[in-house]
Design a protein around this motif. Structure first.
Motif, PDB file in Angstrom:
ATOM      1  N   SER A   1       0.644  -1.266   0.071  1.00 44.18           N
ATOM      2  CA  SER A   1      -0.032   0.003  -0.162  1.00 44.18           C
ATOM      3  C   SER A   1       0.831   1.309  -0.002  1.00 44.18           C
ATOM      4  N   ALA A   2       0.465   2.334  -0.798  1.00 44.06           N
ATOM      5  CA  ALA A   2       1.317   3.520  -0.856  1.00 44.06           C
ATOM      6  C   ALA A   2       1.379   4.244   0.201  1.00 44.06           C
ATOM      7  N   GLU A   3       0.397   4.076   1.215  1.00 45.42           N
ATOM      8  CA  GLU A   3       0.393   4.661   2.677  1.00 45.42           C
ATOM      9  C   GLU A   3       1.342   4.349   3.555  1.00 45.42           C
ATOM     10  N   LEU A   4       1.972   3.182   3.157  1.00 51.02           N
ATOM     11  CA  LEU A   4       3.037   2.608   4.223  1.00 51.02           C
ATOM     12  C   LEU A   4       4.241   3.401   4.125  1.00 51.02           C
ATOM     13  N   ALA A   5       5.123   3.448   5.234  1.00 58.87           N
ATOM     14  CA  ALA A   5       6.296   3.700   5.432  1.00 58.87           C
ATOM     15  C   ALA A   5       6.612   5.154   5.105  1.00 58.87           C
ATOM     16  N   PRO A   6       5.595   6.248   5.640  1.00 65.12           N
ATOM     17  CA  PRO A   6       5.729   7.504   5.001  1.00 65.12           C
ATOM     18  C   PRO A   6       7.095   7.990   5.428  1.00 65.12           C
ATOM     19  N   GLU A   7       7.747   8.787   4.691  1.00 67.15           N
ATOM     20  CA  GLU A   7       9.016   9.354   4.583  1.00 67.15           C
ATOM     21  C   GLU A   7       8.875  10.684   5.490  1.00 67.15           C
ATOM     22  N   PRO A   8       9.844  10.647   6.895  1.00 66.46           N
ATOM     23  CA  PRO A   8       9.741  11.841   7.860  1.00 66.46           C
ATOM     24  C   PRO A   8      10.163  12.953   6.751  1.00 66.46           C
ATOM     25  N   VAL A   9       9.655  14.228   7.256  1.00 64.41           N
ATOM     26  CA  VAL A   9       9.908  15.617   6.543  1.00 64.41           C
ATOM     27  C   VAL A   9      10.663  16.273   7.645  1.00 64.41           C
TER      28      VAL A   9
ATOM     29  N   ALA B   1       8.670  16.803  10.921  1.00 65.10           N
ATOM     30  CA  ALA B   1       7.411  17.924  10.785  1.00 65.10           C
ATOM     31  C   ALA B   1       6.181  17.032  10.645  1.00 65.10           C
ATOM     32  N   ARG B   2       6.239  15.802  10.529  1.00 68.38           N
ATOM     33  CA  ARG B   2       5.104  15.046  10.499  1.00 68.38           C
ATOM     34  C   ARG B   2       4.693  14.684  12.043  1.00 68.38           C
ATOM     35  N   SER B   3       5.535  14.445  12.846  1.00 68.01           N
ATOM     36  CA  SER B   3       5.449  14.126  14.193  1.00 68.01           C
ATOM     37  C   SER B   3       5.614  15.387  15.133  1.00 68.01           C
ATOM     38  N   GLY B   4       6.411  16.360  14.832  1.00 69.12           N
ATOM     39  CA  GLY B   4       6.671  17.246  15.821  1.00 69.12           C
ATOM     40  C   GLY B   4       7.785  16.968  16.734  1.00 69.12           C
ATOM     41  N   ASN B   5       8.199  15.885  16.725  1.00 68.02           N
ATOM     42  CA  ASN B   5       9.343  15.389  17.635  1.00 68.02           C
ATOM     43  C   ASN B   5      10.738  15.422  16.921  1.00 68.02           C
TER      44      ASN B   5
ATOM     45  N   LEU C   1      24.006  12.333  20.718  1.00 70.33           N
ATOM     46  CA  LEU C   1      23.158  12.274  19.312  1.00 70.33           C
ATOM     47  C   LEU C   1      21.887  11.814  19.833  1.00 70.33           C
ATOM     48  N   LEU C   2      20.596  12.257  19.629  1.00 69.48           N
ATOM     49  CA  LEU C   2      19.409  11.470  20.138  1.00 69.48           C
ATOM     50  C   LEU C   2      18.435  12.089  19.002  1.00 69.48           C
ATOM     51  N   GLY C   3      17.467  11.178  18.570  1.00 69.75           N
ATOM     52  CA  GLY C   3      16.521  11.315  17.600  1.00 69.75           C
ATOM     53  C   GLY C   3      15.360  10.331  17.548  1.00 69.75           C
ATOM     54  N   THR C   4      14.282  10.422  17.230  1.00 71.01           N
ATOM     55  CA  THR C   4      13.195   9.418  16.744  1.00 71.01           C
ATOM     56  C   THR C   4      12.835   9.679  15.257  1.00 71.01           C
ATOM     57  N   HIS C   5      12.452   8.363  14.803  1.00 63.98           N
ATOM     58  CA  HIS C   5      12.003   7.776  13.483  1.00 63.98           C
ATOM     59  C   HIS C   5      10.609   7.627  13.464  1.00 63.98           C
ATOM     60  N   ARG C   6       9.683   8.461  12.776  1.00 63.34           N
ATOM     61  CA  ARG C   6       8.234   7.886  12.892  1.00 63.34           C
ATOM     62  C   ARG C   6       7.575   7.834  14.416  1.00 63.34           C
TER      63      ARG C   6
ATOM     64  N   ALA D   1       0.784   7.284   5.997  1.00 58.28           N
ATOM     65  CA  ALA D   1       0.717   8.446   5.626  1.00 58.28           C
ATOM     66  C   ALA D   1      -0.549   9.089   6.071  1.00 58.28           C
ATOM     67  N   ALA D   2      -0.581  10.367   6.219  1.00 56.25           N
ATOM     68  CA  ALA D   2      -2.013  11.034   6.804  1.00 56.25           C
ATOM     69  C   ALA D   2      -2.067  12.515   6.625  1.00 56.25           C
ATOM     70  N   ASP D   3      -3.022  13.026   6.571  1.00 55.34           N
ATOM     71  CA  ASP D   3      -3.171  14.484   6.142  1.00 55.34           C
ATOM     72  C   ASP D   3      -2.451  15.401   7.098  1.00 55.34           C
ATOM     73  N   GLU D   4      -2.691  14.919   8.317  1.00 56.79           N
ATOM     74  CA  GLU D   4      -1.844  15.503   9.474  1.00 56.79           C
ATOM     75  C   GLU D   4      -0.704  14.868  10.248  1.00 56.79           C
ATOM     76  N   GLY D   5       0.385  14.541   9.311  1.00 57.27           N
ATOM     77  CA  GLY D   5       1.464  14.034   9.894  1.00 57.27           C
ATOM     78  C   GLY D   5       1.318  12.526   9.651  1.00 57.27           C
ATOM     79  N   TYR D   6       1.312  11.636  10.874  1.00 59.07           N
ATOM     80  CA  TYR D   6       1.478  10.081  10.620  1.00 59.07           C
ATOM     81  C   TYR D   6      -0.029   9.665  11.192  1.00 59.07           C
ATOM     82  N   GLY D   7      -0.653   8.724  10.668  1.00 59.83           N
ATOM     83  CA  GLY D   7      -1.641   8.014  11.078  1.00 59.83           C
ATOM     84  C   GLY D   7      -1.016   6.870  11.567  1.00 59.83           C
TER      85      GLY D   7
END
Length: 800
Positions: free
Chosen positions: A57-65, A98-102, A207-212, A257-263
């Motif tokens: 499905s094209a909605e899977l694995a949305p790339e972070p922005v 920008a998808r998560s705000g994290n 170094l610290l970060g989150t993914h999806r 992928a969702a209209d507002e960030g991650y679903g």
């Protein structure tokens, strides 16, 4: 060392600063694609099983922005800066998803353990004695506790609940480098491809970060049963009645992928396979709607689907050094190569050969099946059972390919069995000496050879498999580069990250290239030069592998970058992996020599260390939607290489090889302007190379060298076979003195050594010695380490 504690279920808390910022960010982003629930159907042509079709499905694995706070509108910028200030950080030390705000990346210098980067003491931490003494398990437990406390204390600024983390911790170099991969668990369910990445250097969290890592608001009660999901997975598959589930279906959460960030969706996941095939499939079914949203082969393939008595005795046999293409000197079988780390049975019991194929105390018949503590050959042509009543056990050589064996030999004593056993053991030895705490490297990996004809090779998640000759491919199990590439997938799959990185083909190519000293890993696989995804390999260099990771050996003579990948790759992992592979090859062959004047021996060892450590905790190698700054997230390869290179627990003041690392990754659009590029550190490190003298011993070599200024210890690296020191090496010793006696060598075989001085930090390596050659078992001999250059000052006058 890897730590996997049990994570208890925790109450759901949906009020979280990241969600508020996320909605504000999304309102200003026109870059985010809306959810697209359409299917991408692709026939599975890369295997012998007909009737299975991949679904994605094209909605899977949305790339972070990725966005820097400076790019936000004023109120959102102020909110992001306030979060940084709460962490004691300046406004330019973070990048947001920008998808998560994290935070996708934070660059900090937070004391976690006592180390060279801070003034903490073990006593003030009340730390266990074992942690203070450098024991990996104790360090990992302390790191988990300390980092969890840090996350909990700054939950509003970070948007991370430490109770949602399944910790996987890698401890390297006696705790100087600690890597953390925190898989996200939400109410006891895994959130696929959602995780935290963190790195500690010299005691500091740098170094610290989150993914999806988005806000989850989801009904966790399935409306579809596991049986219904399994039936949906099989619908429309030819011969579906023969499919076998490999495990019970499990519930999982997947970001979409969702209209507002991650679903997020609640899904049933079922692993299965078709009997008699190599494919391992994963079906993902929406647990609310019953929709099949994913059906994929989870294996990692080498190519595109379209290329398919109480005495010392020795175990040896014929091996293809590099290729089976007949090109001298490394494309023909050479007899008498050692079978390292092979189990043997004999009259008195069992034993295992050493690195040189030697075994002592063996009496009477000696038999091997080419299995051992690190590699276990499974030969489809038949069983391997070779015996010698006395003396050495020589598995021999032969003509032909596939199931051809030496006259009178067992059915499984094939070219590929001997070549794979030698090469995979050498590759594993190289890995064990670089990452001694990695558990996977201490276990035996199965290697299947000469399976039914199919133009491919594969990492299955548990081992490697190679197939008989089928046009246009030769037998890929007879090619060192393809063997090493598939092993590289296993190494990638079993690092601190605990899964294959994305895209994982690049790092597999690099492991092979570093082992062979060649940007064309797998020469002879195909009848013509590689297609290069529209930029063909140059005919003059003759790379007949799937890829050549040196961009200068392609018709364009230009580096491949993100813009090129977005125009040519169409999502192919093999194509997208070209960027990171070329960057790492550039680092070794171009940028370390250009920026530091290093010779090839020095560049190879620095690059090899950075690759093994830097790749160990990579999730996504880079972003493809962030312009020419595709390496800004904590999970990205560029950031992880900086961490591996840091010597003082502070990335903000630079690292010793930072300019070279930046140049290599930036050339392909996968670096980042933060932290700012500075070459710093390793003050007082050795600036001269040792001069090495060597003499041979029975099944060994004796090395000595002069002391060099600034060195507190010395490391000794060894390899054997064709290409001399140009081939990847095992780290065989570390001493504070200036002598080293190596053992476990095959008499009559040439071995190649380099020695380098180090300070207390493993990143602070001085120039490596010129290549030193020793033939084991020949006694003392005249030797020069500078003959080719005309430097005769290091000649020994010892008599044979």
């Amino acid at each position: 060392m890897h730590l996997h504690p049990v994570i208890p279920k925790v109450p759901v808390n949906h009020s979280h600063v990241s969600s508020r910022l996320c909605r504000a960010l999304v309102s200003m982003l026109i870059l985010l694609p809306a959810a697209v629930p359409t299917m991408a159907w692709q026939p599975t042509t890369n295997g012998p099983t007909a009737g299975l079709q991949e679904v994605r499905s094209a909605e899977l694995a949305p790339e972070p922005v990725l966005l820097r706070p400076d790019a936000l509108q004023s109120d959102q910028k102020a909110a992001a800066w306030n979060r940084l200030a709460a962490l004691g950080l300046s406004s330019d030390t973070g990048v947001l998803d920008a998808r998560s705000g994290n935070w996708a990346s934070l660059w900090l210098s937070e004391p976690i353990l006592p180390g060279a980067g801070n003034s903490l003491t073990w006593s003030e931490l009340s730390a266990p004695t074992k942690a203070a003494q450098g024991e990996a398990d104790a360090i990992a437990e302390l790191v988990q506790s300390r980092v969890a406390d840090f996350l909990g204390s700054h939950r509003d600024a970070l948007g991370i609940d430490p109770a949602e983390i399944d910790w996987r911790i890698g401890v390297h170099e006696q705790g100087r480098l600690v890597q953390i991969h925190g898989r996200r668990m939400f109410n006891g369910l895994e959130v696929r491809d959602s995780y935290l990445t963190a790195s500690i250097v010299a005691g500091n969290l740098v170094l610290l970060g989150t993914h999806r890592w988005g806000l989850i608001e989801l009904d966790l009660q399935p409306k579809v049963t596991a049986d219904q999901a399994w039936n949906r997975s099989k619908a429309g598959i030819t011969r579906a009645e023969t499919l076998q589930a490999m495990d019970e279906a499990r519930l999982e959460i997947v970001p979409v992928a969702a209209d507002e960030g991650y679903g997020h969706k609640l899904v049933w996941v079922t692993p299965f396979k078709a009997p008699g095939t190599v494919e391992n499939y994963r079906a993902t079914v929406d647990a609310h709607s019953g929709e099949l949203i994913e059906l994929i082969d989870t294996n990692h393939y080498a190519d595109h689907p379209e290329h398919r008595g109480a005495e010392a005795r020795n175990v040896k046999g014929g091996v293809y050094p590099i290729s089976n293409d007949g090109m001298l000197p490394d494309g023909v079988e050479i007899d008498g190569w050692p079978m390292p780390f092979a189990d043997v049975t004999h009259t008195g019991g069992t034993a295992t050969t050493d690195a040189g194929g030697n075994v002592e105390g063996v009496t009477g018949n000696m038999t091997t099946a080419l299995s051992g503590p690190y590699i276990n050959i499974n030969e489809s042509c038949g069983a391997i059972s070779e015996t010698s009543a006395a003396g050495d056990l020589d598995l021999g050589t032969s003509g032909g390919t596939d199931c051809t064996t030496p006259a009178g030999g067992s059915a499984g004593n094939t070219h590929s069995a001997r070549t794979a056993f030698y090469e995979l053991n050498r590759m594993a030895e190289m890995g064990r000496t670089r990452l001694p705490a990695n558990v996977w490297l201490q276990a035996s990996m199965p290697a299947g050879l000469n399976d039914d004809a199919w133009c491919n090779a594969v990492w299955t998640g548990a081992g490697v498999q190679f197939f008989q000759t089928e046009a246009p491919c030769s037998n890929l199990g007879e090619l060192a580069g393809v063997l090493d590439h598939e092993w590289g997938h296993g190494m990638d799959d079993n690092g601190t990250n605990g899964s294959v990185s994305n895209p994982g083909e690049g790092i597999a190519d690099v492991f092979a290239a570093l082992r062979l000293g060649d940007s064309c890993p797998g020469r002879g696989a195909l009848p013509s030069v590689c297609s290069g995804f529209g930029d063909p390999c140059t005919a003059a260099f003759g790379c007949t592998a799937a890829r050549d990771i040196d961009w200068a050996r392609h018709d364009s003579q230009a580096p491949h970058d993100v813009a090129w990948a977005n125009s040519n790759c169409g999502g192919s992992a093999h194509c997208r992996g070209v960027l990171s592979a070329e960057a790492m090859w550039d680092l070794y062959k171009r940028d370390l020599p250009a920026r530091h004047g290093f010779d090839d021996n020095t560049s190879m060892e620095i690059a090899t260390r950075l690759v093994f450590l830097g790749a160990d905790n990579v999730g996504d190698w880079n972003a493809f939607n962030n312009g020419n700054e595709g390496g800004c997230a904590a999970t990205h390869g560029y950031q992880q290489f900086l961490v591996a290179d840091d010597d003082n627990g502070n990335l903000a003041d630079g690292t010793p090889h930072m300019q070279a690392i930046f140049d290599a990754f930036n050339r392909h659009g996968i670096a980042c302007s933060t932290p700012s590029v500075q070459v710093a550190g390793c003050a007082g490190a050795p600036s001269s190379a040792p001069t090495v003298n060597a003499s041979a011993a029975d099944r060994g070599a004796n090395l000595s060298w002069n002391a060099v200024a600034g060195a507190t210890r010395y490391k000794i690296f060894r390899t054997d076979g064709v290409r001399g020191c140009g081939r990847g090496k095992a780290l065989v010793g570390e001493v504070t003195g200036t002598t080293f006696d190596d053992t476990g060598l095959q008499n009559g075989r040439e071995y190649y050594y380099v020695v380098a001085g180090f300070t207390d930090s493993d990143t602070c390596m001085g120039p490596a010695s010129p290549c030193t050659t020793v033939t084991a078992g020949q006694g003392n001999e005249l030797f020069s380490d500078g003959f080719e250059s005309g430097n005769l000052t290091a000649w020994s006058s010892s008599s044979p």
